[in-house]
Design an enzyme around this catalytic site. Structure first.
Site, PDB file in Angstrom:
ATOM      1  N   CYS A 156      19.237 -27.223  33.980  1.00 39.69           N
ATOM      2  CA  CYS A 156      19.984 -28.378  33.211  1.00 39.69           C
ATOM      3  C   CYS A 156      21.441 -27.774  32.634  1.00 39.69           C
ATOM      4  O   CYS A 156      21.729 -26.439  32.912  1.00 39.69           O
ATOM      5  CB  CYS A 156      19.118 -28.614  32.234  1.00 39.69           C
ATOM      6  SG  CYS A 156      18.940 -27.278  30.780  1.00 39.69           S
TER       7      CYS A 156
ATOM      8  N   CYS B 138      20.826 -24.459  30.685  1.00 41.80           N
ATOM      9  CA  CYS B 138      20.331 -23.322  31.419  1.00 41.80           C
ATOM     10  C   CYS B 138      21.518 -22.853  32.257  1.00 41.80           C
ATOM     11  O   CYS B 138      21.921 -21.643  32.430  1.00 41.80           O
ATOM     12  CB  CYS B 138      19.213 -23.723  32.537  1.00 41.80           C
ATOM     13  SG  CYS B 138      17.610 -23.783  31.404  1.00 41.80           S
TER      14      CYS B 138
ATOM     15  N   HIS C  85      13.014 -23.019  28.018  1.00 46.28           N
ATOM     16  CA  HIS C  85      13.026 -23.373  29.243  1.00 46.28           C
ATOM     17  C   HIS C  85      12.915 -22.000  30.122  1.00 46.28           C
ATOM     18  O   HIS C  85      13.166 -21.086  29.751  1.00 46.28           O
ATOM     19  CB  HIS C  85      14.342 -23.938  29.752  1.00 46.28           C
ATOM     20  CG  HIS C  85      14.821 -25.249  29.284  1.00 46.28           C
ATOM     21  ND1 HIS C  85      15.534 -26.258  30.015  1.00 46.28           N
ATOM     22  CD2 HIS C  85      14.234 -25.994  28.245  1.00 46.28           C
ATOM     23  CE1 HIS C  85      15.719 -27.424  29.143  1.00 46.28           C
ATOM     24  NE2 HIS C  85      14.971 -27.173  28.583  1.00 46.28           N
TER      25      HIS C  85
ATOM     26  N   GLU D 193      14.174 -20.655  32.748  1.00 47.80           N
ATOM     27  CA  GLU D 193      15.296 -19.891  33.033  1.00 47.80           C
ATOM     28  C   GLU D 193      15.721 -19.055  31.691  1.00 47.80           C
ATOM     29  O   GLU D 193      16.090 -18.018  31.941  1.00 47.80           O
ATOM     30  CB  GLU D 193      16.749 -21.038  33.471  1.00 47.80           C
ATOM     31  CG  GLU D 193      16.450 -21.559  34.630  1.00 47.80           C
ATOM     32  CD  GLU D 193      15.826 -23.140  34.144  1.00 47.80           C
ATOM     33  OE1 GLU D 193      15.000 -23.222  33.368  1.00 47.80           O
ATOM     34  OE2 GLU D 193      16.441 -23.960  34.941  1.00 47.80           O
TER      35      GLU D 193
END
EC number: 3.5.4.33
Length: 165
Positions: free
Chosen positions: A90, A93, A60, A62
């Site tokens: 999410c 993260c 991801h 992040e």
């Protein structure tokens, strides 16, 4: 959770940098989510989603930005940094944000399916954790959301076309 002060030009500037990262993701067929981490008025890391490219569920924007920031600073604590991300983080993260001690998170579009910094829950304001982050929601939300909507609309149209051929 804070509401964005619409005339905060710094937040808008940095979010535009995250949007540029999201554009890079889209160019390679990734979900257009971008992130930048800022410290002392400078970007110390920037990343975009790479899940499809790397075939890694943890790739991801992040997480990749956090990893780069830790490498850049030579430390796991990002206590003087701000994370800007185009989509609400999410749970995975959000957990990494807590663990890396990022004090401020600014995000664009809310995520009704997985958002864990205000929409479904707020893991960044969980009193049982040893760290909490200020959350500023909705920075350039319309632009961030439109980018995602257009991407998924195009993906659905492509799949529909492939099924009809």
């Amino acid at each position: 959770m804070s509401n964005l002060v619409e005339d905060n030009q710094d937040h808008i500037y940095w979010m535009r940098q995250a949007i540029k990262q999201a554009e890079e993701a889209e160019k390679i067929g990734e979900v257009p989510i971008g992130a930048v981490i800022v410290k002392d008025g400078q970007i110390i890391s920037s990343a975009h989603n790479l899940r499809e490219t790397t075939r890694n569920a943890a790739a991801h924007a992040e997480l990749l930005a956090i990893q780069q920031a830790c490498d850049a600073l030579g430390a796991w604590r990002l206590s003087d940094c701000t994370l800007y991300v185009t989509l609400e983080p999410c749970p995975m993260c959000a957990g990494a944000i807590v663990q890396s001690r990022i004090p401020t998170v600014v995000y664009g579009a809310s995520d009704p399916k997985a958002g864990c910094v205000g929409t479904l829950m707020n893991l960044l304001d969980e009193s049982r954790f040893n760290h909490r982050s200020e959350v500023i929601a909705g920075c350039l939300a319309e632009a961030c959301g439109a980018q995602l909507t257009a991407f998924f609309r195009g993906l659905r149209a492509l799949k529909k076309k492939e099924r009809s051929e």
